[in-house]
Motif scaffolding. Sequence first.
Motif, short mmCIF file in Angstrom:
data_model
loop_
_atom_site.label_atom_id
_atom_site.label_comp_id
_atom_site.label_asym_id
_atom_site.label_seq_id
_atom_site.Cartn_x
_atom_site.Cartn_y
_atom_site.Cartn_z
N LEU A 442 0.82 -1.21 0.00
CA LEU A 442 0.00 0.00 0.00
C LEU A 442 0.85 1.26 0.00
O LEU A 442 0.43 2.30 -0.50
N LEU A 450 -5.35 2.64 -3.91
CA LEU A 450 -5.63 3.19 -2.59
C LEU A 450 -7.11 3.53 -2.43
O LEU A 450 -7.71 3.31 -1.38
N TRP A 478 -8.70 -5.00 4.05
CA TRP A 478 -7.72 -3.97 4.39
C TRP A 478 -8.16 -3.14 5.59
O TRP A 478 -7.68 -2.02 5.79
#
Length: 497
Positions: A442, A450, A478
């Motif tokens: 990331l 993102l 996530w």
Amino acid sequence: MRKVPPVWDDLACRRPGSSAKEGTFQVKATGTRPKIIVSADGRGVVGHAGARLLADVAEVTGLTGACGEALAGLRQRRGVHDPGRVVVDLAVMLADGGEAISDLAVLRDQADLFGPVASDPTAWRLLSGMDSAVLVRLRDARAHAREIAWAQRIEAHGGLPASSAAGRAIPGLVLDLDASIVICHSEKEAATPTWKHTFGYHPLFCFLDNTREALSGLLREGRAGSNTTADHITVLDQALEQIPDRHRHGTPILIRSDSAGCTHGLLAHIRALREDGLDTRFSVGVAITEPIRQAILHAKQHATWVPALDADGEPSDGAEVCELTGLVPDDGYPPGTRFIARRERPHPGAQLSLFDTIEGMRHQVLATDTPPGDPTSGPIQYLEARHRAHARVEDRIRTGKDTGFGRFPSRIFAINQAWLQLALTGIDLLAWTQMLLLDGHLAAAEPKKLRYRLLHVAARLSHSARQTRLRIAETWPWATDLATAFTRLYALPRPTG
């Protein structure tokens, strides 16, 4: 005449005109997706929850406050929206993937998450009031916030990210200059035909390869030249002003460009910066003119060609490099300029000149003032690979067009200039978020990834004990990354004074 069979309504699983009550549908189960019942009565649910991270990054780096001071003169009366906050909200919206001022509604309609957000007319009025003097102050505000962001990064991680090439770190900072065409589909002030036979603007940018920050940008009309020396110097100087003093002085700074930056005026300017205490060097592409062709032909017969390096530092199959220094007339180039040529077997789709076609190889040449034997650089294979890494700026521009400067909102050139600065600010917010709060894949992800994984996630807001809690679904892959990012955000040192 052949009879046409009746058309079935797949959603209602009935013939059109049947007596079923209008607006009621029984969704047929497919066996691969669960049956759902949709209602619009949810409470406390917010979307784009991860975008709050960007807004908070603007707060902890001092960007919101610095923008407020820079734009204080545009505030018409007390009690209305702070211009600095409006600027930051616009930058957050662009970083989140918004394309127009109307996309502020995503923030504005979720006041429990983002607080009060200005209306579209208020944002328009602010942009229309941002003249060249205001833009200078806005750039100063960005530089102030950048200094804090870099200090936070160094305190948390020990240093800034390093740029790399051929599997090696490049010492210091690497600045990449490049221009790109932004097509306009309507008449806009200063939008003109371009050299690619399109219509629009031809802005010039400078990105920091170490962190992917957008240091500076200059909006130009479409007919602006690719190798305009004055524009390159302006963008470079504005980029250098964005670098904190402790890094601008005493840190090696490599300035890369394609052949558009290979002008005697720009190279002389880069060399002259050393008189001001800046350790600047250049690496630029060189157009293959007749003297360059003769030098390549001479090197083909008499010089030693060595294998080029790939991105991992391994010998590249089918590509070789050779130094042309001494074979190329160096009139007008700064003393100590070296010339390095690369030849390779053409790959499908390669752009070949008549010279390349005759010789059967594709040729490229660069000029650099990195001296021979410099222990921080190495052999010519590494210098060539270091320059080839300039191609990463194409990714910065491509993703930047999806972060604000791919579309300009107004017919008025001054408003579009202000919009460009907001887009650069949004790109910086993404870069600071990654280098301060994220790690792993990331930390290196492009904005689209993102947005899909962190910024656009939905969550539930709950209020208890005078606290507001943002609850992310524990099954979201996530969720931990986003929660950890907020935890790191709260732990960042705050500027004093």
